[in-house]
Every structure is written in structure tokens, then in C-alpha cells.
Design a protein around this motif. Sequence first.
Motif, PDB file in Angstrom:
ATOM      1  N   GLN A   1       9.993   7.176   4.803  1.00  0.00           N
ATOM      2  CA  GLN A   1       8.951   6.933   3.906  1.00  0.00           C
ATOM      3  C   GLN A   1       9.456   7.244   2.395  1.00  0.00           C
ATOM      4  O   GLN A   1       9.555   5.879   1.963  1.00  0.00           O
ATOM      5  CB  GLN A   1       8.015   7.637   3.883  1.00  0.00           C
ATOM      6  CG  GLN A   1       7.189   8.123   5.042  1.00  0.00           C
ATOM      7  CD  GLN A   1       6.310   8.503   5.259  1.00  0.00           C
ATOM      8  OE1 GLN A   1       6.643  10.160   5.235  1.00  0.00           O
ATOM      9  NE2 GLN A   1       4.829   8.686   5.543  1.00  0.00           N
TER      10      GLN A   1
ATOM     11  N   GLU B   1       1.317  -1.633   0.447  1.00  0.00           N
ATOM     12  CA  GLU B   1      -0.358  -0.063   0.152  1.00  0.00           C
ATOM     13  C   GLU B   1       0.802   1.256   0.179  1.00  0.00           C
ATOM     14  O   GLU B   1       2.546   1.186   0.208  1.00  0.00           O
ATOM     15  CB  GLU B   1      -1.103   0.137   1.543  1.00  0.00           C
ATOM     16  CG  GLU B   1      -1.618  -1.103   1.285  1.00  0.00           C
ATOM     17  CD  GLU B   1      -3.144  -0.772   2.205  1.00  0.00           C
ATOM     18  OE1 GLU B   1      -3.183   0.061   3.087  1.00  0.00           O
ATOM     19  OE2 GLU B   1      -3.839  -1.644   2.755  1.00  0.00           O
ATOM     20  N   ASP B   2       0.048   2.389  -0.172  1.00  0.00           N
ATOM     21  CA  ASP B   2       1.298   3.746  -0.511  1.00  0.00           C
ATOM     22  C   ASP B   2       1.644   3.526   1.102  1.00  0.00           C
ATOM     23  O   ASP B   2       0.137   3.958   1.872  1.00  0.00           O
ATOM     24  CB  ASP B   2       0.444   4.676  -0.946  1.00  0.00           C
ATOM     25  CG  ASP B   2       0.236   6.203  -0.828  1.00  0.00           C
ATOM     26  OD1 ASP B   2       1.918   6.354  -0.209  1.00  0.00           O
ATOM     27  OD2 ASP B   2       0.445   7.069  -0.910  1.00  0.00           O
TER      28      ASP B   2
ATOM     29  N   ARG C   1       2.409   7.048   2.534  1.00  0.00           N
ATOM     30  CA  ARG C   1       2.138   7.693   2.931  1.00  0.00           C
ATOM     31  C   ARG C   1       0.668   8.040   3.375  1.00  0.00           C
ATOM     32  O   ARG C   1      -0.016   8.998   3.832  1.00  0.00           O
ATOM     33  CB  ARG C   1       2.459   8.734   1.872  1.00  0.00           C
ATOM     34  CG  ARG C   1       3.785   9.268   2.011  1.00  0.00           C
ATOM     35  CD  ARG C   1       4.593  10.362   1.015  1.00  0.00           C
ATOM     36  NE  ARG C   1       5.608  10.003   0.737  1.00  0.00           N
ATOM     37  CZ  ARG C   1       6.751  10.665   2.043  1.00  0.00           C
ATOM     38  NH1 ARG C   1       6.121  11.628   3.166  1.00  0.00           N
ATOM     39  NH2 ARG C   1       7.646  11.019   1.241  1.00  0.00           N
ATOM     40  N   SER C   2      -0.435   6.572   3.387  1.00  0.00           N
ATOM     41  CA  SER C   2      -1.562   6.457   3.191  1.00  0.00           C
ATOM     42  C   SER C   2      -1.927   7.212   4.956  1.00  0.00           C
ATOM     43  O   SER C   2      -0.924   6.912   5.039  1.00  0.00           O
ATOM     44  CB  SER C   2      -2.342   5.425   3.266  1.00  0.00           C
ATOM     45  OG  SER C   2      -2.121   4.251   3.492  1.00  0.00           O
ATOM     46  N   GLU C   3      -2.590   7.649   5.186  1.00  0.00           N
ATOM     47  CA  GLU C   3      -3.203   8.227   7.177  1.00  0.00           C
ATOM     48  C   GLU C   3      -3.193   6.535   7.583  1.00  0.00           C
ATOM     49  O   GLU C   3      -2.551   6.418   8.108  1.00  0.00           O
ATOM     50  CB  GLU C   3      -4.712   7.869   6.910  1.00  0.00           C
ATOM     51  CG  GLU C   3      -5.370   8.754   8.325  1.00  0.00           C
ATOM     52  CD  GLU C   3      -6.200   9.392   8.050  1.00  0.00           C
ATOM     53  OE1 GLU C   3      -7.545   8.751   8.940  1.00  0.00           O
ATOM     54  OE2 GLU C   3      -6.676   9.652   7.063  1.00  0.00           O
ATOM     55  N   ASP C   4      -3.618   5.595   7.303  1.00  0.00           N
ATOM     56  CA  ASP C   4      -3.541   4.166   7.994  1.00  0.00           C
ATOM     57  C   ASP C   4      -2.780   3.890   7.875  1.00  0.00           C
ATOM     58  O   ASP C   4      -1.571   3.447   9.041  1.00  0.00           O
ATOM     59  CB  ASP C   4      -4.493   2.938   6.622  1.00  0.00           C
ATOM     60  CG  ASP C   4      -5.114   3.035   7.801  1.00  0.00           C
ATOM     61  OD1 ASP C   4      -6.122   3.474   7.552  1.00  0.00           O
ATOM     62  OD2 ASP C   4      -6.251   2.539   6.454  1.00  0.00           O
ATOM     63  N   SER C   5      -0.878   4.142   6.727  1.00  0.00           N
ATOM     64  CA  SER C   5       0.455   3.892   6.606  1.00  0.00           C
ATOM     65  C   SER C   5       0.941   4.620   7.669  1.00  0.00           C
ATOM     66  O   SER C   5       1.779   4.137   8.421  1.00  0.00           O
ATOM     67  CB  SER C   5       0.948   3.275   5.634  1.00  0.00           C
ATOM     68  OG  SER C   5      -0.043   2.765   4.385  1.00  0.00           O
ATOM     69  N   GLU C   6       0.650   5.898   7.652  1.00  0.00           N
ATOM     70  CA  GLU C   6       1.508   6.577   8.703  1.00  0.00           C
ATOM     71  C   GLU C   6       1.130   6.503   9.926  1.00  0.00           C
ATOM     72  O   GLU C   6       1.746   6.611  11.254  1.00  0.00           O
ATOM     73  CB  GLU C   6       0.666   7.933   8.169  1.00  0.00           C
ATOM     74  CG  GLU C   6       1.300   8.478   7.004  1.00  0.00           C
ATOM     75  CD  GLU C   6       1.669   9.892   6.440  1.00  0.00           C
ATOM     76  OE1 GLU C   6       0.739  10.203   6.860  1.00  0.00           O
ATOM     77  OE2 GLU C   6       2.725  10.095   5.913  1.00  0.00           O
TER      78      GLU C   6
END
Length: 157
Positions: free
Chosen positions: A42, A10-11, A13-18
Motif C-alpha cells: 500500500q 481513492e485512499d 487503505r479504505s475498506e473498499d480498496s483493501e
Amino acid sequence: MSLIVRAAAEDVRSEDSEQLIRELSLELGLLYGGDGTAGFQQSDVETPRAAFIVARLDGHPVGCGAIRPLDDQSVEVKRMYTRPAYRRKGVAQAILAEAERLAAEFGYTNLKLQTGPLQPEAAALYERVGYYSIPIFSGDWDKVLAFQKDLVHERVK
């Protein structure tokens, strides 16, 4: 009833990843001091042959991991994390399986990782799924536990 954990790139920088990265950094900072980032940025996984992996259970993010290139043959596993309520439920194994699948797809021959001595559960997990001890390969902290897993590439007939 068994839980089905799905892990996929996944990205970063997505909200979940961050949010997962923040939780891990906080946990590691409390364990070892410092900011808990272990040198991860990142941008480390925004390069070719790299990935950030999020594990989900019923669509909810429950863990993460990353692979970043060390050299042409080796990729480093970073940012392995499972939210406390989901530990010992197969989340980390799902993340590692996806990391290994992606590493093979990207043409690497092995995965390496380092963890700290205050995380014996992590070290036990890595050994249980086929990683073996190697000398420290990055950094200058002597209390690091380093591991490697060699990938067996299927020969095309």
C-alpha cells in the motif's frame, strides 16, 4: 443501456480498496502460486506522483488499479483488477484511462506494466488500448509480459 463506470483516485487503505486488493491477490495466488501480491505494498501509492484508483458502478466498487513511480519519466501500472461479474463491461478501460490521465497530470511521459502469461485477456486489453510489448523491466521471472504506453502531452499555445 450502457453502464457508466467511474474511476477515480481513492485512499488505498479504505475498506473498499483493501477488499479489492485482497480479491486480486487471492486470484493471482491461485493462478501463479504465492501470496499474489506481486510485490505490491500500500505504501507504494502513498508517495508523490502515485495513486490508487477504484472503479465504481452505481457507487459500488467493481475494480481497481494503481500507478507508482519507476523514475522521473515512467510510472508503473499495478493491481489492475475487475471483479469477475463486471468483466468485459469497460471497467478496466476506465481504470486505465484514469491511470493515464493521472500519469500525464503528474508529468510522466509513459506508463509501463507487467502481467503474466496466464492472463491473455489482460494482455489483449493492453494491446487494444495502445500498449506495446517491451522487455521485462522488473523482477526475475522470465514468463512476464511487459508493456508500455507513451503519453502524448498537449502543447500549450
